[in-house]
Design an enzyme around this catalytic site. Structure first.
Site, short mmCIF file in Angstrom:
data_model
loop_
_atom_site.label_atom_id
_atom_site.label_comp_id
_atom_site.label_asym_id
_atom_site.label_seq_id
_atom_site.Cartn_x
_atom_site.Cartn_y
_atom_site.Cartn_z
N TYR A 131 0.83 -1.21 0.00
CA TYR A 131 0.00 0.00 0.00
C TYR A 131 0.86 1.27 0.00
O TYR A 131 0.37 2.36 0.20
CB TYR A 131 -0.93 -0.01 1.21
N TYR A 156 -11.26 -0.99 0.37
CA TYR A 156 -11.16 -0.54 1.75
C TYR A 156 -9.83 0.13 2.06
O TYR A 156 -9.67 0.74 3.10
CB TYR A 156 -11.40 -1.71 2.72
N ARG A 157 -8.90 0.09 1.13
CA ARG A 157 -7.53 0.52 1.43
C ARG A 157 -6.79 0.42 0.11
O ARG A 157 -7.08 -0.44 -0.70
CB ARG A 157 -6.95 -0.46 2.43
#
Lengths: 520, 197
Positions: free
Chosen positions: A92, A466-467
């Site tokens: 991420y 969600y991310r």
């Protein structure tokens, strides 16, 4: 090489700010050398240019007071800081900032375990405390408590929780288990949530009086979290992990629908996972051992791989906990339920122990940290990866639709589908691990393009993520654009009020300060 | 100048002896002597990694699969040996994790190389300085199937004062089949304040 500097800041201003920060925390904890000191603040898995996420410096305060003083300096110069806890948010973005030139505010030196309360089952930790740290501390003290860790577990509790991370025990929804926090706002104000004047109750009762604001400081840039309470699971008297192998692709729909009531009614109390064949196989094998051609692994090779390793096309992991009679009762129910699937096979320690895929899941479902999941990165050489993570209901049709959608696109772009569904209480996280050779520029670009298309595909089907990785935060924020982006506009109003100079993590999850909004 | 001999003659400071499953285990050997401390990691499942590690000590210790179990060893070594070197032949994922940990101790990657075998061809892709990368790639190629021994013999020559960022390739015929992990990485991590050359 030119020093990456924040937008609108010249070198003289930058050096001035750095000199002032050195006075606050000392030269030893201010890092400006791009080669010797700042490489670890880049994102090794980025799919664009390395310099797109290159910081200008990193600073590592030890105390809340030092954070306040640093924020005063960067407010004066209007230099953005990008807050990290342990910086292990790989897939991420890792420790890297959203834009080049930001100063990374690295909180890993704030690593005190402030309290572990065995009776009431909670811990209070600073941002630099990793899952390993807390686990080791609990073991040393002999507390009968379990942690719930991410996989891999070298990350920090505060960072993972504030990024809405998940684990695998019954306490797998990390933000749900968060209780009470201390936050430094951009102007240096320190805010504590929870119950006034009682530190113990603040770690037990989330809501205090008035609006519950803790969530505002997660996946956001409204403040710097400097302390957090997290609930810990009492060590249960018994633990029975199990795996169900499923022979057909279409079984995904069945297992999801059968698992849903078991999850909703807490017969299966933990965060279960439905894992695809390649994810499981990659724990101990590489793609080249079964297929050396280009593109995704063909079905014939997949079948041989599954047969050789005794794995299903899907592999469902879960566990039951508690006194033996309760576990037996629940396992009987679970066995009866899943045995309705033709070809489903149950597996336990007696047949799977020693298998890397089984061993690390068994540890995770009882909160024992490990790093085994990194073995996935050996599937193809040069193991880079970013995770595409849409949410859905625990619903068989949704599971299969998402799987089919992502697999088709992945194959179209020449990648394997490697994924798992993390089955929560009512929702599920679908994690598609997009693996690429990080040394191969063409492959990185292809991965980037695939990810971009997947966001659109998911949005067209009504799924949101969600991310996400730094590169896609804006695009995914846009996909939450209902009612003329009312949600993002609200977030921007809060941002403007709490951080008028826009110094805290600009661009985090698509939230930009006013002065950078037009250029973002 | 550091030589292999100075490493080998060194006394064994500590052995790590933890029981572990044989498959996919790592071997860690720690040598310490007056001038230089060295920590070696080797993927036990790889014959090339074993060949490399054997060059440094007769003692071997087996540590189980999960690289997380090595964190304490690694961190303690870096804390106790500010000028220590860490080297190994491992799977890429294990190298990545150790590389990230090392950066927190002020280490940089002085050298790394991937080694792959396909159709009886052994390929090395070396990342080092602009001057050293092609030389190292050629030397590894010339060493044939004994390349891990060559690396151990020449560990001191792998160091760079800054992070390696130039690549060079070589290919050579190989008698061996593809290894267990196919893509192995050899690497050397050294403190960024290291002044030895």
């Amino acid at each position: 090489m030119n020093k990456p500097l924040p937008q609108g800041i010249n070198l003289e201003q930058f050096n001035g700010a750095i000199a002032e920060i050195i006075k606050i925390i000392g030269d030893e904890f201010v890092f400006t050398d791009d080669i010797k000191e700042l490489r670890s603040y880049r994102d090794p898995y980025n799919t664009t240019r390395d310099e797109d996420f290159a910081p200008s410096a990193a600073v590592a305060p030890k105390t809340l007071e030092q954070i306040q003083q640093i924020l005063a300096v960067v407010n004066q110069y209007k230099i953005p800081v990008w807050t990290i806890s342990t910086g292990k948010n790989f897939a991420y973005g890792g420790a890297a900032p959203r834009k080049p030139g930001y100063i990374v505010l690295d909180l890993k030196r704030m690593n005190r375990i402030i309290e572990v309360n065995e009776k009431h089952g909670y811990a209070v930790v600073e941002p630099g405390v990793s899952y390993y740290d807390l686990y080791n501390y609990i073991q040393e003290k002999g507390y009968k408590l379990w942690i719930d860790c991410a996989a891999p577990a070298w990350g920090g509790i505060v960072g993972n929780t504030s990024d809405h991370g998940a684990g695998y025990t019954p306490y797998g929804d990390h933000l749900l288990m968060q209780c009470g926090m201390q936050v430094v706002l951009a102007d240096g104000t320190v805010v504590e949530t929870g119950v006034a004047g009682d530190s113990k109750a603040s770690s037990l009762y989330k809501y205090g009086q008035g609006p519950w604001v803790d969530g505002l400081f997660t996946q956001s840039n409204f403040g710097v979290i400097t302390r957090m309470g997290i609930w810990l699971m009492p060590e249960p008297p018994g633990y029975t992990p199990f795996m169900v192998t499923l022979p057909h692709e279409q079984d995904l729909e069945l297992i999801t629908d059968l698992a849903q009531p078991l999850k909703l009614n807490m017969v299966i109390p933990n965060a279960a996972t439905t894992v695809d064949l390649l994810w499981e196989a990659a724990m101990s094998h590489t793609k080249a051992q079964y297929y050396t051609g280009k593109g995704p692994m063909p079905d014939s090779a997949r079948k041989k791989l599954g047969a050789d390793l005794g794995l299903g096309v899907w592999n469902f992991y879960a566990a039951v906990y508690g006194p033996p009679p309760i576990m037996k009762n629940n396992m009987d129910l679970i066995r009866d339920t899943f045995s309705k699937i033709p070809g489903a096979e149950f597996h336990y320690d007696d047949t799977r122990k020693g298998t890397p895929g089984w061993d690390y899941r068994v540890e995770l479902m009882r909160g024992k940290p490990n790093m085994t999941e990194f073995s996935l990165l050996n599937w193809v050489g040069g193991g880079g990866h970013i995770n595409f993570s849409p949410i859905s209901a625990v619903d068989g049709k949704d599971s299969y639709r998402q799987f089919d959608m992502i697999r088709k696109r992945a194959h179209e772009f020449g990648f394997d589908y490697i994924g798992e569904f993390l089955v929560g209480w009512r929702d599920q996280h679908h994690i598609f691990m997009l693996m690429f050779d990080r040394m191969n520029a063409e492959e990185k670009k292809r991965a980037h393009d695939l990810f971009d298309v997947l966001i659109d595909d998911a949005a067209n089907h009504g799924y949101g993520e969600y991310r996400t990785h730094l590169s896609f935060m804006d695009k995914i924020a846009d996909s939450y654009g209902w009612n003329d982006s009312a949600l993002l506009k609200t977030q921007h109003k809060i941002k403007d009020e709490l951080d008028p100079n826009g110094i805290l993590s600009p661009g985090k999850m698509g939230i930009w300060p006013k002065r950078m909004r037009d250029d973002s | 100048m550091l030589t292999r001999r100075t490493f080998i003659k060194s006394t064994l400071a500590a052995n790590i002896a933890l029981a572990a499953p044989a498959s996919l285990a790592l071997t860690a050997i720690k040598n310490t002597q007056d001038e230089q401390a060295l920590l070696i990691f080797a993927d036990e499942n790889s014959s090339n990694a074993s060949l490399f590690s054997k060059q440094f000590s007769e003692a071997e210790a087996h540590i189980s699969l999960d690289i997380g179990l090595h964190f304490d060893t690694f961190n303690a070594f870096c804390r106790e040996n500010p000028n220590g070197w860490v080297s190994g032949i491992t799977r890429d994922s294990d190298f990545f994790v150790l590389q990230q940990l090392a950066s927190q101790h002020g280490y940089h990657t002085a050298y790394s190389a991937t080694h792959t075998v396909s159709n009886n061809t052994l390929a090395h892709q070396v990342t080092s300085s602009a001057e050293k990368a092609p030389l190292l790639a050629r030397a590894l190629g010339n060493a044939g199937d004994k390349w891990p021994t060559w690396l151990a013999d020449n560990l001191a020559t792998l160091q760079n004062t800054t992070a390696a960022d130039n690549t060079a390739n070589s290919r050579t015929q190989s008698l061996s089949q593809a290894g267990d992990n196919h893509v192995l990485v050899s690497w050397l991590l050294i403190p960024s304040n290291s002044t030895q050359s």
